[in-house]
Scaffold this motif. Sequence first.
Motif, PDB file in Angstrom:
ATOM      1  N   THR A  59      38.332  68.185  27.990  1.00 60.90           N
ATOM      2  CA  THR A  59      39.175  69.322  28.353  1.00 60.90           C
ATOM      3  C   THR A  59      38.531  70.022  29.550  1.00 60.90           C
ATOM      4  OG1 THR A  59      37.969  70.824  26.929  1.00 60.90           O
ATOM      5  CG2 THR A  59      39.827  69.625  25.948  1.00 60.90           C
TER       6      THR A  59
ATOM      7  N   THR B  42      46.752  70.523  27.425  1.00 57.03           N
ATOM      8  CA  THR B  42      46.951  70.158  26.030  1.00 57.03           C
ATOM      9  C   THR B  42      48.300  70.708  25.564  1.00 57.03           C
ATOM     10  OG1 THR B  42      44.569  70.229  25.617  1.00 57.03           O
ATOM     11  CG2 THR B  42      46.007  70.414  23.698  1.00 57.03           C
TER      12      THR B  42
ATOM     13  N   GLY C 132      48.352  65.277  29.027  1.00 54.93           N
ATOM     14  CA  GLY C 132      47.551  66.073  28.100  1.00 54.93           C
ATOM     15  C   GLY C 132      47.669  65.549  26.685  1.00 54.93           C
ATOM     16  N   GLN C 133      46.664  65.824  25.904  1.00 52.17           N
ATOM     17  CA  GLN C 133      46.642  65.388  24.521  1.00 52.17           C
ATOM     18  C   GLN C 133      47.447  66.346  23.643  1.00 52.17           C
ATOM     19  OE1 GLN C 133      42.255  63.813  23.884  1.00 52.17           O
ATOM     20  NE2 GLN C 133      42.275  65.483  25.364  1.00 52.17           N
TER      21      GLN C 133
ATOM     22  N   GLY D 127      48.040  68.851  20.765  1.00 56.27           N
ATOM     23  CA  GLY D 127      47.177  69.803  20.093  1.00 56.27           C
ATOM     24  C   GLY D 127      47.720  70.185  18.731  1.00 56.27           C
TER      25      GLY D 127
END
Length: 395
Positions: free
Chosen positions: A22, A216, A248-249, A251
């Motif tokens: 991040t 994220t 982005g991952q 969350g």
Amino acid sequence: MSAILIDISRLLYRRFANRLPTGVDRVSLEYLRHYNGVARAVLSLGGFHVVFPRAASARIFRILSDPPTNSREHWWYVPSLVTAVLTGFWTERNVKDAILFNTGHMGLGDDQYARGLRARGVKPIFMVHDLIPITHPEFCRPGEREKHWRRMHNVLRLSCGIVTNSEDTLASLTVFSKRVSLPMPPALVAPLAPGLSQISPAARQIKEPYFVVLSTIEPRKNHAMLLHLWRRLREELGENAPRLVIIGQRGWECENVVDLLERSELLRGFVFELSRCNDTDLATYLHHAQALLFPSFVEGYGMPLIEALAAGVPVVASNLGVFREFADNIPEYVDPLDPQHWLALIKEYSDPASAKRAAQITRMRAFALPTWERHFALLESLLSRVESGANGPCR
């Protein structure tokens, strides 16, 4: 110069949880690179525990900064680190008066960590990235407000110095210090530099005009609004609608966004989710985009905005004070609760002949890019104050 210690706990945890870095992690990695060869690594599990010798630290820094191609070596080293933590093997005992950097918030809410700092006699310098769980708990996981309260309480109670990424974050911490009746330690604002500016982008991957979101997927990033706007664009423009690339991952508490990404027929082929994107691909997608879209409700800094402007890419962002702090009047600023204004600007910026987009590119020439050289120069001034005891002994 005092001995330097760097807490690697967050970096190591995320590396072996197979999580991509991040913005917070990228800052921590810069500290490893800057102090490589000088600093020693600290690893804590439930407390301030192991300080590795310099040779072992250098190897750990290498693994974290540039993972070896030999995965067997990579994974072999993990049990040895765990053994070191559990047995105390490798621990250097005499670290009194050493400077400890904790750049990732990890461990700060743990009373054992706090007791360990005092027992070892180190001089901690903490980086505070934001106070969002305290100021805006509605955008965070349940219980995160209480955890962050303890972290920030310990930061004020234990630190010899504080580094923040923005004046906005420093102001929030100052308000918090008054709220809990604790004095502010010596503090400075040291802006964070982009991490992609040295990477050469590859050839364009999407031929149609497209926009990028870089974050994220979580509630405060406001992805849901953008996806609903893209449904509207598809309804109005059909095949001529621009594309959207979400980098982005996933969350927490983002189920509604995931449902749209996975089930909406209108969005299929027009919205692309890239949950694992290496730095070259990230730089490439950003470089060729019509603009970065940044509709967050709150931020402590806003690294994607800095990355975009460093790459010469226009930005349409929420009208947050922290963005204006660094980008002044360069981006297009929009209320995050004004979807019609966002829709109008997305249509405008989709046009290759957009006058607004061209005007922003012209404004970018005045952008003063933050650098890591400047960051660490500012940090040295704080270190000098801490080492000299100019502000009195650490608490």
